[in-house]
Design a protein around this motif. Sequence first.
Motif, PDB file in Angstrom:
ATOM      1  N   GLY A 115       1.040  -1.167   0.181  1.00  0.00           N
ATOM      2  CA  GLY A 115      -0.089  -0.266   0.077  1.00  0.00           C
ATOM      3  C   GLY A 115       0.653   1.072   0.075  1.00  0.00           C
ATOM      4  N   ASP A 116       0.235   2.461   0.048  1.00  0.00           N
ATOM      5  CA  ASP A 116       0.945   3.637   0.085  1.00  0.00           C
ATOM      6  C   ASP A 116       0.489   4.481   1.731  1.00  0.00           C
ATOM      7  N   LEU A 117       1.505   5.258   1.887  1.00  0.00           N
ATOM      8  CA  LEU A 117       1.271   6.049   3.040  1.00  0.00           C
ATOM      9  C   LEU A 117       1.378   7.683   2.825  1.00  0.00           C
ATOM     10  N   ASN A 118       0.369   8.168   3.251  1.00  0.00           N
ATOM     11  CA  ASN A 118       0.024   9.673   3.029  1.00  0.00           C
ATOM     12  C   ASN A 118       0.483  10.435   4.229  1.00  0.00           C
ATOM     13  N   VAL A 119       0.782  10.042   5.171  1.00  0.00           N
ATOM     14  CA  VAL A 119       0.940  10.793   6.554  1.00  0.00           C
ATOM     15  C   VAL A 119       2.346  10.592   6.904  1.00  0.00           C
ATOM     16  N   ALA A 120       3.149  11.759   7.353  1.00  0.00           N
ATOM     17  CA  ALA A 120       4.619  11.917   7.691  1.00  0.00           C
ATOM     18  C   ALA A 120       4.473  11.062   9.568  1.00  0.00           C
ATOM     19  N   LEU A 121       5.029   9.925   9.597  1.00  0.00           N
ATOM     20  CA  LEU A 121       5.074   9.198  10.859  1.00  0.00           C
ATOM     21  C   LEU A 121       6.231   8.813  11.333  1.00  0.00           C
ATOM     22  N   THR A 122       6.638   8.641  12.930  1.00  0.00           N
ATOM     23  CA  THR A 122       8.018   8.199  13.250  1.00  0.00           C
ATOM     24  C   THR A 122       7.411   6.806  13.412  1.00  0.00           C
ATOM     25  N   VAL A 123       7.952   5.479  13.001  1.00  0.00           N
ATOM     26  CA  VAL A 123       7.625   4.204  13.140  1.00  0.00           C
ATOM     27  C   VAL A 123       8.502   3.648  13.542  1.00  0.00           C
ATOM     28  N   ARG A 124       8.563   3.024  14.945  1.00  0.00           N
ATOM     29  CA  ARG A 124       9.160   2.310  15.587  1.00  0.00           C
ATOM     30  C   ARG A 124       8.920   0.910  15.629  1.00  0.00           C
ATOM     31  N   VAL A 133      10.451   0.857   4.489  1.00  0.00           N
ATOM     32  CA  VAL A 133      11.366   2.168   4.728  1.00  0.00           C
ATOM     33  C   VAL A 133      11.308   3.091   3.724  1.00  0.00           C
ATOM     34  N   GLU A 134      11.152   2.767   2.448  1.00  0.00           N
ATOM     35  CA  GLU A 134      11.288   3.636   1.306  1.00  0.00           C
ATOM     36  C   GLU A 134       9.948   4.452   1.274  1.00  0.00           C
ATOM     37  N   LYS A 135       8.854   3.761   1.669  1.00  0.00           N
ATOM     38  CA  LYS A 135       7.496   4.460   1.496  1.00  0.00           C
ATOM     39  C   LYS A 135       7.363   5.374   2.754  1.00  0.00           C
ATOM     40  N   ILE A 136       7.876   5.039   3.824  1.00  0.00           N
ATOM     41  CA  ILE A 136       7.726   5.835   5.153  1.00  0.00           C
ATOM     42  C   ILE A 136       8.531   7.236   4.958  1.00  0.00           C
ATOM     43  N   GLU A 137       9.691   6.855   4.376  1.00  0.00           N
ATOM     44  CA  GLU A 137      10.758   8.038   4.201  1.00  0.00           C
ATOM     45  C   GLU A 137      10.134   9.155   3.326  1.00  0.00           C
ATOM     46  N   LYS A 138       9.591   8.528   2.081  1.00  0.00           N
ATOM     47  CA  LYS A 138       8.835   9.066   0.999  1.00  0.00           C
ATOM     48  C   LYS A 138       7.795  10.267   1.465  1.00  0.00           C
ATOM     49  N   ALA A 139       7.024   9.526   2.358  1.00  0.00           N
ATOM     50  CA  ALA A 139       6.085  10.267   3.151  1.00  0.00           C
ATOM     51  C   ALA A 139       6.355  11.360   3.996  1.00  0.00           C
TER      52      ALA A 139
END
Length: 146
Positions: A115-124, A133-139
């Motif tokens: 899927g896609d991520l549209n929100v900037a989050l800090t994921v632990r 990792v790519e999609k989290i940093e891209k968002a």
Amino acid sequence: MKLSELKAPKGATTKPWRKGRGTGSGNGTTSGRGMNGQNSRSGGGVRLGFEGGQMPLYRRLPKRGFTNVWGTVYSTVNVSDLNRFEKDSVVDLEALVECGLLKKVEDGLKVLGNGDLNVALTVRANKFSKSAVEKIEKAGGKAEVI
């Protein structure tokens, strides 16, 4: 009504037989065990699963697979599921359980990249897939390995 107030209806429970209290009680001498045989002796009876010499069910059925008792099982979450969190929030195992995404906490958390991520989050999490990792940093978020 409370659980502690529940009672069985009258006549549902009967007093246990007092065994070995003389022949007049109807349960003296052999104490309800019958005359002779394996089950009349103390320590008598057959072991659990014994079927009189017939091959027992637990040996008749085929055994499949292997369970690694030392293996680690990760609770998995897809990147698309993280869209429900607010911007700049920290997402970890406790936050996922709290919001209802995870019901059972396993040995750790792994984030997958479906899927896609549209929100900037800090994921632990304990583990991330490369695409996650790519999609989290891209968002605009961060992926932190615990």
